[in-house]
Write a protein that holds these residues in place. Structure first.
Motif, PDB file in Angstrom:
ATOM      1  N   ILE A 103      -0.981   6.336  23.880  1.00 37.67           N
ATOM      2  CA  ILE A 103      -1.481   6.356  24.894  1.00 37.67           C
ATOM      3  C   ILE A 103      -1.155   5.730  25.800  1.00 37.67           C
ATOM      4  CG2 ILE A 103      -3.131   6.958  23.567  1.00 37.67           C
ATOM      5  CD1 ILE A 103      -4.668   4.832  23.512  1.00 37.67           C
ATOM      6  N   ASN A 104      -1.666   5.727  26.858  1.00 35.37           N
ATOM      7  CA  ASN A 104      -1.312   5.017  28.423  1.00 35.37           C
ATOM      8  C   ASN A 104      -2.766   4.387  28.422  1.00 35.37           C
ATOM      9  OD1 ASN A 104       0.928   5.783  29.367  1.00 35.37           O
ATOM     10  ND2 ASN A 104       0.298   7.351  30.264  1.00 35.37           N
ATOM     11  N   THR A 105      -2.947   2.696  28.935  1.00 40.13           N
ATOM     12  CA  THR A 105      -3.913   2.421  28.887  1.00 40.13           C
ATOM     13  C   THR A 105      -4.120   2.530  30.811  1.00 40.13           C
ATOM     14  OG1 THR A 105      -2.659   0.047  29.611  1.00 40.13           O
ATOM     15  CG2 THR A 105      -2.891   0.329  27.342  1.00 40.13           C
ATOM     16  N   ARG A 106      -5.595   2.235  30.675  1.00 44.91           N
ATOM     17  CA  ARG A 106      -5.902   1.867  32.383  1.00 44.91           C
ATOM     18  C   ARG A 106      -5.285   0.924  32.964  1.00 44.91           C
ATOM     19  NH1 ARG A 106     -11.648  -0.749  30.960  1.00 44.91           N
ATOM     20  NH2 ARG A 106     -11.199  -0.016  28.940  1.00 44.91           N
ATOM     21  N   ASP A 107      -3.970  -0.299  32.933  1.00 45.73           N
ATOM     22  CA  ASP A 107      -2.875  -0.503  33.644  1.00 45.73           C
ATOM     23  C   ASP A 107      -2.370   0.390  33.418  1.00 45.73           C
ATOM     24  OD1 ASP A 107      -2.637  -1.792  31.045  1.00 45.73           O
ATOM     25  OD2 ASP A 107      -2.791  -3.599  32.108  1.00 45.73           O
ATOM     26  N   ASN A 108      -1.484   1.170  33.160  1.00 44.63           N
ATOM     27  CA  ASN A 108      -0.471   1.666  33.008  1.00 44.63           C
ATOM     28  C   ASN A 108       0.098   1.754  32.062  1.00 44.63           C
ATOM     29  OD1 ASN A 108       0.845   4.378  33.279  1.00 44.63           O
ATOM     30  ND2 ASN A 108       2.244   3.450  35.243  1.00 44.63           N
ATOM     31  N   ASP A 109       0.029   0.194  31.086  1.00 42.04           N
ATOM     32  CA  ASP A 109       1.130   0.537  30.025  1.00 42.04           C
ATOM     33  C   ASP A 109       0.637   1.350  28.893  1.00 42.04           C
ATOM     34  OD1 ASP A 109       2.714  -1.524  28.259  1.00 42.04           O
ATOM     35  OD2 ASP A 109       1.980  -3.155  28.672  1.00 42.04           O
ATOM     36  N   PHE A 110       1.465   1.409  27.492  1.00 47.96           N
ATOM     37  CA  PHE A 110       1.167   2.214  26.535  1.00 47.96           C
ATOM     38  C   PHE A 110       0.439   1.068  25.303  1.00 47.96           C
ATOM     39  CE2 PHE A 110       5.563   0.661  25.691  1.00 47.96           C
ATOM     40  CZ  PHE A 110       4.963   0.325  24.557  1.00 47.96           C
ATOM     41  N   LEU A 111       0.132   1.974  24.590  1.00 51.00           N
ATOM     42  CA  LEU A 111      -0.607   1.511  23.137  1.00 51.00           C
ATOM     43  C   LEU A 111      -0.352   2.818  22.229  1.00 51.00           C
ATOM     44  CD1 LEU A 111      -4.386   0.561  23.555  1.00 51.00           C
ATOM     45  CD2 LEU A 111      -1.945  -1.388  23.166  1.00 51.00           C
ATOM     46  N   ASP A 112       0.797   2.173  21.385  1.00 52.06           N
ATOM     47  CA  ASP A 112       0.772   3.145  20.305  1.00 52.06           C
ATOM     48  C   ASP A 112      -0.161   3.665  18.519  1.00 52.06           C
ATOM     49  OD1 ASP A 112       3.763   4.080  21.336  1.00 52.06           O
ATOM     50  OD2 ASP A 112       4.415   2.472  20.082  1.00 52.06           O
ATOM     51  N   LEU A 113      -0.053   4.271  18.380  1.00 45.61           N
ATOM     52  CA  LEU A 113      -2.051   4.703  17.779  1.00 45.61           C
ATOM     53  C   LEU A 113      -1.776   5.173  16.290  1.00 45.61           C
ATOM     54  CD1 LEU A 113      -4.796   5.703  19.777  1.00 45.61           C
ATOM     55  CD2 LEU A 113      -3.542   3.167  19.615  1.00 45.61           C
ATOM     56  N   ASP A 114      -1.624   4.658  15.205  1.00 46.24           N
ATOM     57  CA  ASP A 114      -1.031   5.214  13.737  1.00 46.24           C
ATOM     58  C   ASP A 114      -2.399   5.745  12.973  1.00 46.24           C
ATOM     59  OD1 ASP A 114       1.704   4.639  14.589  1.00 46.24           O
ATOM     60  OD2 ASP A 114       1.419   2.694  13.460  1.00 46.24           O
ATOM     61  N   TRP A 115      -2.495   7.400  13.036  1.00 45.45           N
ATOM     62  CA  TRP A 115      -4.094   8.193  12.663  1.00 45.45           C
ATOM     63  C   TRP A 115      -2.983   8.128  11.487  1.00 45.45           C
ATOM     64  CZ3 TRP A 115      -8.148   9.047  15.116  1.00 45.45           C
ATOM     65  CH2 TRP A 115      -8.389   8.600  16.700  1.00 45.45           C
ATOM     66  N   SER A 116      -4.072   8.536  10.325  1.00 48.33           N
ATOM     67  CA  SER A 116      -4.152   9.175   9.048  1.00 48.33           C
ATOM     68  C   SER A 116      -5.659   9.488   8.567  1.00 48.33           C
ATOM     69  CB  SER A 116      -4.132   7.987   8.319  1.00 48.33           C
ATOM     70  OG  SER A 116      -5.072   6.815   8.116  1.00 48.33           O
ATOM     71  N   VAL A 174      -7.952   5.675  12.479  1.00 49.54           N
ATOM     72  CA  VAL A 174      -6.882   4.879  14.254  1.00 49.54           C
ATOM     73  C   VAL A 174      -6.180   3.064  13.187  1.00 49.54           C
ATOM     74  CG1 VAL A 174      -8.350   4.745  15.647  1.00 49.54           C
ATOM     75  CG2 VAL A 174      -5.861   4.786  15.987  1.00 49.54           C
ATOM     76  N   CYS A 175      -5.542   3.012  13.259  1.00 53.59           N
ATOM     77  CA  CYS A 175      -4.575   1.690  13.476  1.00 53.59           C
ATOM     78  C   CYS A 175      -3.779   1.422  14.270  1.00 53.59           C
ATOM     79  CB  CYS A 175      -2.957   1.520  11.538  1.00 53.59           C
ATOM     80  SG  CYS A 175      -4.443   2.131  10.530  1.00 53.59           S
ATOM     81  N   VAL A 176      -4.298   0.645  15.313  1.00 58.30           N
ATOM     82  CA  VAL A 176      -4.120   0.408  16.375  1.00 58.30           C
ATOM     83  C   VAL A 176      -3.303  -0.484  16.219  1.00 58.30           C
ATOM     84  CG1 VAL A 176      -4.746  -1.242  18.685  1.00 58.30           C
ATOM     85  CG2 VAL A 176      -6.058   0.437  17.243  1.00 58.30           C
ATOM     86  N   ILE A 186       1.389  -1.159  -0.036  1.00 55.45           N
ATOM     87  CA  ILE A 186      -0.350   0.003   0.347  1.00 55.45           C
ATOM     88  C   ILE A 186       0.933   1.160   0.417  1.00 55.45           C
ATOM     89  CG2 ILE A 186      -1.806   1.389   1.185  1.00 55.45           C
ATOM     90  CD1 ILE A 186      -2.631  -1.233   0.134  1.00 55.45           C
ATOM     91  N   LYS A 187       0.572   2.048  -0.534  1.00 53.30           N
ATOM     92  CA  LYS A 187       1.731   3.397  -0.907  1.00 53.30           C
ATOM     93  C   LYS A 187       0.635   4.441  -0.746  1.00 53.30           C
ATOM     94  CE  LYS A 187       4.714   0.942  -4.402  1.00 53.30           C
ATOM     95  NZ  LYS A 187       5.682   0.842  -5.940  1.00 53.30           N
ATOM     96  N   GLY A 188       1.485   5.595  -0.244  1.00 55.69           N
ATOM     97  CA  GLY A 188       0.488   6.678  -1.157  1.00 55.69           C
ATOM     98  C   GLY A 188      -0.023   7.182   1.033  1.00 55.69           C
ATOM     99  N   LEU A 189      -0.725   6.342   1.787  1.00 58.09           N
ATOM    100  CA  LEU A 189      -0.510   6.783   2.841  1.00 58.09           C
ATOM    101  C   LEU A 189      -0.074   8.007   3.789  1.00 58.09           C
ATOM    102  CD1 LEU A 189      -3.367   6.202   5.073  1.00 58.09           C
ATOM    103  CD2 LEU A 189      -2.137   4.309   5.482  1.00 58.09           C
ATOM    104  N   GLU A 190      -0.127   8.420   4.078  1.00 65.99           N
ATOM    105  CA  GLU A 190       0.717   9.012   6.038  1.00 65.99           C
ATOM    106  C   GLU A 190      -0.068   8.801   7.013  1.00 65.99           C
ATOM    107  OE1 GLU A 190       1.293  12.925   4.645  1.00 65.99           O
ATOM    108  OE2 GLU A 190       2.353  12.631   2.969  1.00 65.99           O
ATOM    109  N   GLN A 191       1.223   8.273   7.596  1.00 67.91           N
ATOM    110  CA  GLN A 191       0.877   7.851   9.122  1.00 67.91           C
ATOM    111  C   GLN A 191       1.100   8.919  10.385  1.00 67.91           C
ATOM    112  OE1 GLN A 191       1.359   3.507   9.055  1.00 67.91           O
ATOM    113  NE2 GLN A 191      -1.383   3.177   9.117  1.00 67.91           N
ATOM    114  N   GLN A 192       0.911   8.765  11.365  1.00 65.67           N
ATOM    115  CA  GLN A 192       1.153   9.876  12.424  1.00 65.67           C
ATOM    116  C   GLN A 192       1.177   9.058  13.822  1.00 65.67           C
ATOM    117  OE1 GLN A 192      -0.907  14.250  12.611  1.00 65.67           O
ATOM    118  NE2 GLN A 192      -0.610  14.186  10.637  1.00 65.67           N
ATOM    119  N   ARG A 193       1.872   8.992  14.387  1.00 69.66           N
ATOM    120  CA  ARG A 193       2.017   8.148  16.050  1.00 69.66           C
ATOM    121  C   ARG A 193       1.420   8.154  16.928  1.00 69.66           C
ATOM    122  NH1 ARG A 193       5.626   3.268  16.378  1.00 69.66           N
ATOM    123  NH2 ARG A 193       3.802   1.957  14.435  1.00 69.66           N
TER     124      ARG A 193
END
Length: 321
Positions: free
Chosen positions: A40-53, A93-95, A30-37
């Motif tokens: 966020i913190n989860t409820r148990d204080n871990d983290f998730l990286d979300l890639d937005w377009s 938002v690609c999780v 897949i070409k031409g998709l720009e994502q911004q990372r």
């Protein structure tokens, strides 16, 4: 809901499920998709990286995209959907599930087929960002999480308007048996090796949780679920994990319009993964069973897959309703 008749007709060379699965996983780009990372913190204080377009103009709608086992937010079955929805006025938002964004998560536990709290955290984050229309699309493991989330005994936010689940092993125990058959040997080994390599990283940080001997005992995916997944996430054993995490038992409770597409020639899926009875008894569950498509291999012209086109059609129809 009556079972939907599928119109999917693949190019001749992709009628073979194995070929469609391999091409879609290893060859498609897949070409031409720009994502911004965003982290966020989860409820148990871990983290998730979300890639937005984003859509070209400001949108009040977003689609949450969930990948499969050992995938990530740059897999073409995720970015392909993101690109199509962006072109049609919907942000995406690609999780990345825990440990799948290129950096190990903070805890010994990570993600699994029934871990729905992280999806809920993403949903709440989207609501806080002002989105009034939220769609969810999950692939394979991500699809099981989507369906389980929607059917669990929790209050589903009114902002969630529709959901789509693709190539989903809704009955994990029998799907696990299918994945361990000779026909899927190459896939099973690939998954297992990825998971074990990640576990070898965790042993340095959590030496009291697992031993080298235990890691060396993992010969199959079922072994991995017995040694790690079940123990790390509070289940008795692998079978208990499969039974509690399978979305099949939750389908009857789904109140959000939901489309489930499982191909009949998907070698990862057992007979139990085609929930005809559940779909007929729930007006909100739309089941489509194309003859072809393999596992997330619904190939069509112009690099827009059938399942992506159907997801957009389903969302549009839901909004109009």
């Amino acid at each position: 809901m009556p079972i939907l008749e599928s119109t999917y007709k693949p190019p001749f060379q992709f009628k073979n499920g194995f070929v469609a699965t391999v091409y879609s996983g290893l060859v498609r780009k897949i070409k031409g998709l720009e994502q911004q990372r965003e982290r966020i913190n989860t409820r148990d204080n871990d983290f998730l990286d979300l890639d937005w377009s984003y859509a070209e103009s400001k949108s009040d709608a977003v689609i949450i995209l969930l990948h499969g086992l050992e995938g990530h937010a740059q897999r073409p079955y995720v970015t392909g959907a993101a690109k199509l929805f962006n072109r049609n006025g919907v942000d995406a938002v690609c999780v990345n599930f825990r440990g799948c964004s290129g950096e190990d998560n903070r805890f010994y536990h990570s993600y699994h087929s029934g871990a729905t709290n992280d999806l809920d955290d993403v949903v709440q984050h989207c609501i806080q960002k002002g989105y009034s229309k939220i769609y969810i699309k999950g692939i394979s493991l991500g699809g099981n999480i989507t369906l389980k989330y929607l059917g669990e005994h929790r209050e589903i936010p009114s902002e969630i308007k529709a959901a789509i689940a693709i190539s989903v092993p809704v009955h994990l125990a029998s799907a696990s048996k299918e994945l361990h058959k000779f026909k899927n040997k190459a896939f099973a080994i690939r998954f297992k090796n990825h998971l074990v390599n990640k576990l070898k990283i965790k042993i340095n940080q959590f030496p009291d949780n697992i031993t080298v001997t235990e890691i060396n005992s993992i010969k199959t995916l079922r072994d991995f679920d017995e040694v790690y997944t079940s123990k790390a996430h509070g289940f008795k054993d692998a079978l208990d994990y499969y039974e509690q995490s399978s979305s099949l038992q939750f389908l009857k409770n789904i109140t959000v319009p939901t489309l489930l597409i499982n191909a009949l020639n998907d070698s990862f899926l057992s007979a139990e993964c085609f929930p005809v009875k559940e779909a007929k008894q729930n007006d909100n569950l739309h089941l489509e069973m194309p003859k072809f498509g393999g596992h997330v291999g619904f190939i069509q012209k112009n690099n827009i897959y059938y399942n992506e086109k159907r997801a957009l059609e389903f969302v549009k129809a839901t909004v109009q309703d």
